[in-house]
Design a protein around this motif. Structure first.
Motif, PDB file in Angstrom:
ATOM      1  N   LEU A  32     -66.035 -73.389  68.283  1.00 51.11           N
ATOM      2  CA  LEU A  32     -66.293 -72.673  69.525  1.00 51.11           C
ATOM      3  C   LEU A  32     -67.680 -72.062  69.573  1.00 51.11           C
ATOM      4  CD1 LEU A  32     -62.851 -70.949  70.034  1.00 51.11           C
ATOM      5  CD2 LEU A  32     -63.783 -72.889  71.278  1.00 51.11           C
ATOM      6  N   ALA A  33     -68.255 -71.740  68.427  1.00 48.84           N
ATOM      7  CA  ALA A  33     -69.570 -71.105  68.402  1.00 48.84           C
ATOM      8  C   ALA A  33     -70.629 -72.006  69.014  1.00 48.84           C
ATOM      9  CB  ALA A  33     -69.952 -70.734  66.975  1.00 48.84           C
ATOM     10  N   ASN A  34     -70.443 -73.326  68.913  1.00 52.99           N
ATOM     11  CA  ASN A  34     -71.418 -74.254  69.467  1.00 52.99           C
ATOM     12  C   ASN A  34     -71.436 -74.230  70.983  1.00 52.99           C
ATOM     13  OD1 ASN A  34     -72.025 -74.980  66.890  1.00 52.99           O
ATOM     14  ND2 ASN A  34     -70.627 -76.721  66.866  1.00 52.99           N
ATOM     15  N   ASP A  35     -70.371 -73.760  71.605  1.00 54.64           N
ATOM     16  CA  ASP A  35     -70.294 -73.736  73.051  1.00 54.64           C
ATOM     17  C   ASP A  35     -71.078 -72.582  73.659  1.00 54.64           C
ATOM     18  OD1 ASP A  35     -66.827 -74.806  73.165  1.00 54.64           O
ATOM     19  OD2 ASP A  35     -68.666 -75.958  72.965  1.00 54.64           O
ATOM     20  N   LYS A  36     -71.507 -71.616  72.854  1.00 52.34           N
ATOM     21  CA  LYS A  36     -72.265 -70.450  73.310  1.00 52.34           C
ATOM     22  C   LYS A  36     -71.512 -69.666  74.379  1.00 52.34           C
ATOM     23  CE  LYS A  36     -76.626 -72.204  71.890  1.00 52.34           C
ATOM     24  NZ  LYS A  36     -77.748 -72.973  72.070  1.00 52.34           N
ATOM     25  N   LYS A  37     -70.212 -69.612  74.240  1.00 54.10           N
ATOM     26  CA  LYS A  37     -69.384 -68.835  75.152  1.00 54.10           C
ATOM     27  C   LYS A  37     -69.277 -67.424  74.600  1.00 54.10           C
ATOM     28  CE  LYS A  37     -66.700 -72.825  76.613  1.00 54.10           C
ATOM     29  NZ  LYS A  37     -65.375 -73.468  76.575  1.00 54.10           N
ATOM     30  N   ILE A  38     -69.670 -66.467  75.392  1.00 54.41           N
ATOM     31  CA  ILE A  38     -69.693 -65.071  74.959  1.00 54.41           C
ATOM     32  C   ILE A  38     -68.376 -64.397  75.311  1.00 54.41           C
ATOM     33  CG2 ILE A  38     -70.794 -62.827  75.383  1.00 54.41           C
ATOM     34  CD1 ILE A  38     -73.413 -64.394  75.829  1.00 54.41           C
ATOM     35  N   ILE A  39     -67.915 -63.553  74.418  1.00 57.52           N
ATOM     36  CA  ILE A  39     -66.754 -62.711  74.650  1.00 57.52           C
ATOM     37  C   ILE A  39     -67.280 -61.293  74.811  1.00 57.52           C
ATOM     38  CG2 ILE A  39     -64.635 -61.768  73.655  1.00 57.52           C
ATOM     39  CD1 ILE A  39     -64.521 -64.380  71.931  1.00 57.52           C
ATOM     40  N   LEU A  40     -66.885 -60.619  75.889  1.00 59.43           N
ATOM     41  CA  LEU A  40     -67.218 -59.205  76.055  1.00 59.43           C
ATOM     42  C   LEU A  40     -65.978 -58.406  75.679  1.00 59.43           C
ATOM     43  CD1 LEU A  40     -69.040 -56.851  76.912  1.00 59.43           C
ATOM     44  CD2 LEU A  40     -68.249 -57.212  79.276  1.00 59.43           C
ATOM     45  N   LEU A  41     -66.079 -57.668  74.584  1.00 62.02           N
ATOM     46  CA  LEU A  41     -65.001 -56.805  74.118  1.00 62.02           C
ATOM     47  C   LEU A  41     -65.323 -55.385  74.554  1.00 62.02           C
ATOM     48  CD1 LEU A  41     -62.457 -56.170  72.421  1.00 62.02           C
ATOM     49  CD2 LEU A  41     -63.968 -56.059  70.412  1.00 62.02           C
ATOM     50  N   VAL A  42     -64.462 -54.816  75.388  1.00 59.97           N
ATOM     51  CA  VAL A  42     -64.669 -53.454  75.869  1.00 59.97           C
ATOM     52  C   VAL A  42     -63.631 -52.580  75.177  1.00 59.97           C
ATOM     53  CG1 VAL A  42     -64.940 -51.976  77.884  1.00 59.97           C
ATOM     54  CG2 VAL A  42     -65.379 -54.439  78.089  1.00 59.97           C
ATOM     55  N   GLU A  43     -64.082 -51.876  74.145  1.00 58.60           N
ATOM     56  CA  GLU A  43     -63.172 -51.131  73.256  1.00 58.60           C
ATOM     57  C   GLU A  43     -63.876 -49.916  72.708  1.00 58.60           C
ATOM     58  OE1 GLU A  43     -60.396 -49.647  71.680  1.00 58.60           O
ATOM     59  OE2 GLU A  43     -59.711 -51.684  72.098  1.00 58.60           O
ATOM     60  N   ASP A  44     -63.278 -48.737  72.889  1.00 62.44           N
ATOM     61  CA  ASP A  44     -63.909 -47.508  72.405  1.00 62.44           C
ATOM     62  C   ASP A  44     -63.421 -47.086  71.025  1.00 62.44           C
ATOM     63  OD1 ASP A  44     -61.366 -46.924  73.639  1.00 62.44           O
ATOM     64  OD2 ASP A  44     -61.874 -44.798  73.526  1.00 62.44           O
ATOM     65  N   ASN A  45     -62.293 -47.619  70.573  1.00 58.62           N
ATOM     66  CA  ASN A  45     -61.740 -47.242  69.277  1.00 58.62           C
ATOM     67  C   ASN A  45     -62.350 -48.131  68.186  1.00 58.62           C
ATOM     68  OD1 ASN A  45     -60.008 -47.341  66.934  1.00 58.62           O
ATOM     69  ND2 ASN A  45     -58.468 -46.254  68.133  1.00 58.62           N
ATOM     70  N   PRO A  46     -63.123 -47.557  67.250  1.00 55.33           N
ATOM     71  CA  PRO A  46     -63.775 -48.360  66.209  1.00 55.33           C
ATOM     72  C   PRO A  46     -62.777 -49.154  65.357  1.00 55.33           C
ATOM     73  CG  PRO A  46     -64.589 -46.096  66.156  1.00 55.33           C
ATOM     74  CD  PRO A  46     -63.456 -46.135  67.135  1.00 55.33           C
ATOM     75  N   ASP A  47     -61.593 -48.600  65.107  1.00 60.44           N
ATOM     76  CA  ASP A  47     -60.590 -49.326  64.319  1.00 60.44           C
ATOM     77  C   ASP A  47     -60.074 -50.538  65.078  1.00 60.44           C
ATOM     78  OD1 ASP A  47     -60.829 -47.512  62.217  1.00 60.44           O
ATOM     79  OD2 ASP A  47     -59.192 -46.241  62.960  1.00 60.44           O
ATOM     80  N   ASP A  48     -59.790 -50.375  66.380  1.00 63.43           N
ATOM     81  CA  ASP A  48     -59.322 -51.504  67.189  1.00 63.43           C
ATOM     82  C   ASP A  48     -60.419 -52.547  67.364  1.00 63.43           C
ATOM     83  OD1 ASP A  48     -56.826 -50.389  67.399  1.00 63.43           O
ATOM     84  OD2 ASP A  48     -57.062 -49.726  69.482  1.00 63.43           O
TER      85      ASP A  48
END
Length: 181
Positions: A32-48
């Protein structure tokens, strides 16, 4: 009842010809890394955040992950404002993994603004949260969430949820190129 079907593509290699070599879905899933598809993770908890990044890595989902630690930062990234001024807003993430309980701007308000803007109204957004409040689930879908996933307590269950999420949104789902009028 109440369980999602497990997509077992990894155990069913399906080949198709691509030039002179066969490419299987298993290979596509693993690259999947070759596809250059970005994931936006919106998370305020550092553990999560760490748990989600670990689950992505353990499932060979090697896409670039941009982390926004509050709702305002997520909106800045998506709309190319604030700290992300100058970012090409046409380069939207493949998927936004959105927590609900966020500082500054909560997740439901982020979703509301994403759906209200012509540039991002078709942006896939999966709510990934610990909330199991019926009103949050209903509000999320009313505002146009594509998916609502409750974070399991058990890491193995969470790993499987992330695997299926990545398989669907990064491999199987057909995206449309959206060009605003």
């Amino acid at each position: 009842a109440g369980r999602w079907p497990v997509l077992g593509l990894a155990s069913m290699p399906v080949s198709r010809q691509s030039g002179s070599r066969a490419v299987s879905r298993q290979n596509k899933e693993n690259s999947l890394a070759n596809d250059k598809k970005i994931i936006l993770l919106v998370e305020d908890n550092p553990d999560d955040e760490a748990l989600t990044l670990r689950a992505l890595k353990k499932n060979n989902i090697m896409n670039e992950v941009v982390v926004a630690r509050d709702g305002a930062e997520a909106l800045d990234y998506l709309f190319g404002t604030g700290a992300h001024a100058g970012r090409a807003v046409s380069d939207l993430p493949q998927i936004v993994l959105l927590d609900l309980k966020l500082p500054k701007v909560d997740g439901l308000e982020v979703l509301r603004r994403v759906r209200a803007d012509e540039r991002t109204r078709l942006q896939p957004v999966a709510i990934l949260t610990t909330s199991n409040e019926d009103r949050d689930i209903l509000s999320g879908y009313e505002l146009g969430a594509n998916s609502y996933i409750r974070k399991p307590i058990d890491f193995e269950q969470f790993m499987e949820a992330v695997r299926q999420l990545g398989l669907y949104w990064l491999v199987l789902n057909e995206e449309v190129e959206f060009v605003p009028a």
